[in-house]
Design a protein around this motif. Structure first.
Motif, mmCIF file in Angstrom:
data_model
loop_
_atom_site.group_PDB
_atom_site.id
_atom_site.type_symbol
_atom_site.label_atom_id
_atom_site.label_comp_id
_atom_site.label_asym_id
_atom_site.label_seq_id
_atom_site.Cartn_x
_atom_site.Cartn_y
_atom_site.Cartn_z
ATOM 1 N N TRP A 127 0.933 -1.179 -0.069
ATOM 2 C CA TRP A 127 0.014 0.088 -0.012
ATOM 3 C C TRP A 127 0.810 1.168 -0.026
ATOM 4 O O TRP A 127 0.371 2.266 0.479
ATOM 5 C CB TRP A 127 -1.088 0.040 0.988
ATOM 6 N N GLY A 128 1.799 1.093 -0.825
ATOM 7 C CA GLY A 128 2.919 2.167 -0.718
ATOM 8 C C GLY A 128 3.689 2.520 0.521
ATOM 9 O O GLY A 128 4.074 3.703 0.608
ATOM 10 N N GLY A 129 3.867 1.603 1.111
ATOM 11 C CA GLY A 129 4.788 1.839 2.428
ATOM 12 C C GLY A 129 5.820 1.238 2.489
ATOM 13 O O GLY A 129 6.207 0.401 1.362
ATOM 14 N N ASN A 130 6.485 1.046 3.626
ATOM 15 C CA ASN A 130 7.966 0.392 3.501
ATOM 16 C C ASN A 130 8.046 -0.983 4.239
ATOM 17 O O ASN A 130 7.747 -1.123 5.405
ATOM 18 C CB ASN A 130 8.977 1.380 4.491
ATOM 19 N N GLY A 131 7.728 -2.147 3.409
ATOM 20 C CA GLY A 131 7.323 -3.368 3.834
ATOM 21 C C GLY A 131 5.957 -3.430 4.487
ATOM 22 O O GLY A 131 4.891 -2.679 4.109
ATOM 23 N N ASP A 132 5.945 -4.405 5.268
ATOM 24 C CA ASP A 132 4.443 -4.754 5.767
ATOM 25 C C ASP A 132 3.945 -3.772 6.662
ATOM 26 O O ASP A 132 4.871 -2.989 7.546
ATOM 27 C CB ASP A 132 4.467 -6.161 6.405
ATOM 28 N N ASP A 133 2.660 -3.713 7.158
ATOM 29 C CA ASP A 133 2.258 -2.775 8.123
ATOM 30 C C ASP A 133 2.740 -3.586 9.313
ATOM 31 O O ASP A 133 3.153 -4.323 9.704
ATOM 32 C CB ASP A 133 0.829 -2.270 7.933
ATOM 33 N N ASP A 134 2.305 -2.700 10.587
ATOM 34 C CA ASP A 134 2.537 -3.076 11.930
ATOM 35 C C ASP A 134 1.932 -4.425 12.498
ATOM 36 O O ASP A 134 2.347 -5.323 12.951
ATOM 37 C CB ASP A 134 2.434 -2.034 12.921
ATOM 38 N N TRP A 135 0.527 -4.660 11.751
ATOM 39 C CA TRP A 135 -0.183 -5.974 12.030
ATOM 40 C C TRP A 135 0.339 -6.927 11.290
ATOM 41 O O TRP A 135 0.557 -8.100 11.692
ATOM 42 C CB TRP A 135 -1.576 -5.569 11.586
ATOM 43 N N GLY A 136 0.813 -6.810 9.918
ATOM 44 C CA GLY A 136 1.622 -7.702 9.245
ATOM 45 C C GLY A 136 2.915 -8.276 9.748
ATOM 46 O O GLY A 136 3.142 -9.340 9.931
ATOM 47 N N LYS A 137 3.704 -7.370 10.578
ATOM 48 C CA LYS A 137 4.839 -7.534 11.245
ATOM 49 C C LYS A 137 4.367 -8.464 12.202
ATOM 50 O O LYS A 137 5.253 -9.454 12.678
ATOM 51 C CB LYS A 137 5.504 -6.501 11.498
ATOM 52 N N TYR A 138 3.459 -8.132 13.184
ATOM 53 C CA TYR A 138 3.042 -8.825 14.270
ATOM 54 C C TYR A 138 2.584 -10.389 13.959
ATOM 55 O O TYR A 138 3.220 -11.100 14.696
ATOM 56 C CB TYR A 138 1.735 -8.149 14.806
ATOM 57 N N LEU A 139 1.944 -10.435 12.926
ATOM 58 C CA LEU A 139 1.762 -11.783 12.199
ATOM 59 C C LEU A 139 3.167 -12.510 11.852
ATOM 60 O O LEU A 139 3.241 -13.689 12.380
ATOM 61 C CB LEU A 139 0.952 -11.663 11.136
ATOM 62 N N PHE A 141 6.023 -11.932 13.394
ATOM 63 C CA PHE A 141 6.800 -12.280 14.718
ATOM 64 C C PHE A 141 6.244 -13.622 15.159
ATOM 65 O O PHE A 141 6.940 -14.194 15.948
ATOM 66 C CB PHE A 141 6.435 -11.173 15.555
ATOM 67 N N HIS A 142 4.891 -13.926 14.849
ATOM 68 C CA HIS A 142 4.149 -15.222 15.371
ATOM 69 C C HIS A 142 4.201 -16.423 14.412
ATOM 70 O O HIS A 142 3.544 -17.293 14.525
ATOM 71 C CB HIS A 142 2.751 -14.986 16.044
ATOM 72 N N GLY A 143 4.943 -16.126 13.376
ATOM 73 C CA GLY A 143 5.260 -17.204 12.355
ATOM 74 C C GLY A 143 4.070 -17.208 11.517
ATOM 75 O O GLY A 143 3.800 -18.304 10.993
ATOM 76 N N GLU A 144 3.138 -16.568 11.410
ATOM 77 C CA GLU A 144 2.060 -16.567 10.377
ATOM 78 C C GLU A 144 2.225 -15.182 9.483
ATOM 79 O O GLU A 144 3.063 -14.431 9.558
ATOM 80 C CB GLU A 144 0.568 -16.023 11.266
ATOM 81 N N GLU A 145 1.212 -15.323 8.419
ATOM 82 C CA GLU A 145 1.325 -14.621 7.255
ATOM 83 C C GLU A 145 0.028 -14.232 7.125
ATOM 84 O O GLU A 145 -1.100 -14.474 7.530
ATOM 85 C CB GLU A 145 1.644 -15.477 5.769
ATOM 86 N N ARG A 146 -0.150 -12.887 6.683
ATOM 87 C CA ARG A 146 -1.515 -12.351 5.897
ATOM 88 C C ARG A 146 -2.518 -13.268 5.226
ATOM 89 O O ARG A 146 -1.775 -14.147 4.324
ATOM 90 C CB ARG A 146 -1.298 -11.084 5.063
ATOM 91 N N PRO A 147 -3.503 -13.488 5.348
ATOM 92 C CA PRO A 147 -4.293 -14.470 4.707
ATOM 93 C C PRO A 147 -4.734 -13.773 3.413
ATOM 94 O O PRO A 147 -5.874 -13.871 3.140
ATOM 95 C CB PRO A 147 -5.594 -14.582 5.659
ATOM 96 N N ASN A 148 -3.746 -13.840 2.360
ATOM 97 C CA ASN A 148 -4.050 -13.457 1.084
ATOM 98 C C ASN A 148 -4.274 -14.555 0.265
ATOM 99 O O ASN A 148 -4.015 -15.711 0.499
ATOM 100 C CB ASN A 148 -2.841 -12.441 0.610
ATOM 101 N N TYR A 149 -4.828 -14.276 -0.992
ATOM 102 C CA TYR A 149 -4.891 -15.266 -2.144
ATOM 103 C C TYR A 149 -6.008 -16.600 -1.735
ATOM 104 O O TYR A 149 -5.642 -17.609 -2.571
ATOM 105 C CB TYR A 149 -3.457 -15.682 -2.562
ATOM 106 N N ARG A 150 -6.690 -16.313 -0.759
ATOM 107 C CA ARG A 150 -7.473 -17.347 -0.638
ATOM 108 C C ARG A 150 -8.522 -17.733 -1.532
ATOM 109 O O ARG A 150 -8.992 -18.920 -1.816
ATOM 110 C CB ARG A 150 -8.225 -17.501 0.729
ATOM 111 N N HIS A 151 -8.947 -16.998 -2.279
ATOM 112 C CA HIS A 151 -9.753 -17.085 -3.628
ATOM 113 C C HIS A 151 -8.978 -18.082 -4.681
ATOM 114 O O HIS A 151 -9.683 -18.609 -5.496
ATOM 115 C CB HIS A 151 -10.045 -15.694 -4.063
ATOM 116 N N GLN A 152 -7.824 -18.201 -4.498
ATOM 117 C CA GLN A 152 -6.948 -18.977 -5.377
ATOM 118 C C GLN A 152 -6.827 -20.191 -4.733
ATOM 119 O O GLN A 152 -6.911 -21.350 -5.172
ATOM 120 C CB GLN A 152 -5.710 -18.359 -5.960
#
Length: 499
Positions: A127-139, A141-152
């Motif tokens: 979204w025009g930022g420097n890397g992931d947002d703070d929530w994405g980084k928090y994920l 840190f806990h070994g998880e990723e944003r839940p993207n591309y589930r439609h695929q």
């Protein structure tokens, strides 16, 4: 002793319809925290957003200027614009954003001293930022990723109608993360010597509707309102409405939803999960209210609750936003001043989210710059007589809406078609009278009124109005002009055009 300035918290959910607050008479909802803001607060039952999607609405809300003056009609850059948060910070407030703001580019300050950035749960890219947002980084840190591309990856994605209960530990949910970050900040704040302003932006109930299962269970077995004008062939509506519906049916994104082939059971499933996510956001709001009380901040705090726009939720056979139906443009607005609790109040006058900036600045004891096109709502809070607006406006992409208490017109730029509704007779906006010979003359009157508003607004705000240090008046300064050259047109700083 000088009276302390109030702390102000502006809670902004995402994509929440006005008909989702139990205390407003919608008995199917479970919203105890939002209900508590109604009790002893002021409810504005006819509040409308200035943009029919996230970015245009938020840009207008926080700059205090409509899209035709900022150029933010869609996913445009607006992070370079001056916001009324800048003015609030200049007046001595410590300003923090926790959660969604939808700045573009993402990581600008926007007038805030601190930001904890949370974008949409399925934001692809940064979204025009420097890397992931703070929530994405928090994920991460806990070994998880944003839940993207589930439609695929999920072959049953289209059959779920965006209703996908949260699949990870609850503290990893974006709405929980947002609330927990706000509570942590409040607990760490040791003094009230300096007032603070917090924009608390919850990502929900924006799709996907992913509340934990226990919140979905709240809506099992109870009667829920059905969508209006469903199914709808959209035969008397502008062609863009069918095009939007078809676009989301084939989108290569998690927002994909097959509304052209939806049955009533599908829409009711969708509604159940949407309401569940509102109840989940409500629980997060309660966390913050509890923390305000525990930390001693609540007794000197004003809480404002609203949403950037609504959600179609199957009405007129559509989902999401982009259009000018009341399902999208009418939003909740409650203001509760915990310093002086009284009886619950409400107003049916037309108000706009453009009024938020002037209201907050006046609450903070600051000046209201003339570039802000809204008006302060504080007289309503004091029980004073208020001159009601005759109309509210909304702009988005190719549309301009003018809505009064009884009529609505939607002008489609460059088109001979449009929408005209007699809301006093047709509150669900089913019968489009744009081409009805009986109403063509009236429709043209409303088009001229819309043109007059656009011309007046453009003239009054063709650039930024700033206070001249030498003469105490507001002049015109083109944004980005480092020399600060002023135009020749001035008006007294206390004079404001009636739009």
């Amino acid at each position: 002793m000088e009276k302390r300035k109030p702390n102000i918290i502006f809670i902004l959910s995402d994509q929440q319809r006005a008909d989702t607050i139990k205390a407003w008479g919608y008995a199917h909802m479970s919203t105890p925290a939002m209900d508590s803001l109604v009790e002893g607060g002021m409810s504005f039952k006819n509040c409308f957003c200035p943009g029919a999607t996230c970015t245009p609405s938020r840009a207008a809300i926080f700059t205090g200027m409509y899209a035709h003056n900022t150029g933010t009609y869609s996913f445009n850059q607006w992070g370079h614009q001056r916001t009324w948060v800048d003015d609030l910070a200049d007046s001595g407030y410590w300003c923090i954003n926790v959660g969604k703001m939808h700045f573009q580019p993402r990581d600008v300050s926007g007038g805030f001293h601190e930001r904890v950035v949370v974008e949409n749960p399925t934001s692809v890219g940064n979204w025009g930022g420097n890397g992931d947002d703070d929530w994405g980084k928090y994920l991460s840190f806990h070994g998880e990723e944003r839940p993207n591309y589930r439609h695929q990856s999920d072959p049953e994605w289209l059959e779920k109608w965006q209703g996908v209960p949260w699949h990870l530990d609850e503290h990893l949910h974006s709405d929980a993360f947002t609330a927990n970050a706000a509570c942590g900040w409040l607990k760490a704040r040791e003094t009230d010597d300096e007032p603070f302003f917090m924009e608390l932006g919850f990502p929900g109930p924006h799709e996907p509707w992913d509340a934990p299962q226990e919140f979905v269970d709240l809506y099992e077995g109870i009667e829920l309102p059905e969508p209006v004008d469903f199914p709808s062939d959209l035969s008397n509506k502008p062609p863009q409405q069918a095009a939007i519906r078809a676009f989301h049916a084939g989108a290569d994104h998690e927002s994909r939803i097959d509304m052209p082939n939806a049955e009533l059971d599908d829409v009711m499933r969708m509604r159940r999960h949407y309401y569940a996510k509102i109840s989940y956001v409500d629980q997060q709001v309660q966390k913050v209210l509890d923390t305000l009380k525990e930390t001693g901040h609540l007794e000197n705090t004003i809480v404002i609750f609203s949403s950037d726009h609504g959600e179609m939720l199957g009405d007129h056979g559509s989902a999401y936003k982009w259009l000018m139906y009341d399902s999208i443009t009418r939003v909740p607005l409650m203001i509760k001043d915990f310093r002086s609790l009284g009886e619950s109040q409400e107003s049916d006058d037309l108000v706009s989210l453009m009024d938020i900036g002037p209201t907050i600045l006046e609450m903070a004891g600051g000046k209201i710059p003339t570039r802000l096109e809204g008006r302060s709502l504080t007289p309503y809070l004091k029980g004073a007589a208020c001159k009601a607006r005759t109309a509210v406006y909304c702009e988005d992409n190719y549309q301009v809406m003018r809505r009064t208490k009884d009529e609505k017109i939607v002008h489609y730029i460059g088109a001979t078609y449009g929408e005209y509704y007699r809301l006093d007779e047709d509150p669900n906006e089913i019968n489009n009278l744009w081409d009805d010979p009986e109403f063509v003359a009236r429709r043209k009157e409303l088009q001229l009124a819309t043109l007059d508003w656009l011309a007046t607004s453009s003239y009054a705000n063709y650039g930024y109005k700033t206070e001249s240090e030498s003469d105490g008046e507001y002049g015109i300064r083109w944004h980005g002009n480092d020399a600060g050259i002023h135009g020749d047109n001035y008006k007294p700083k206390d004079e404001k055009m009636e739009l």
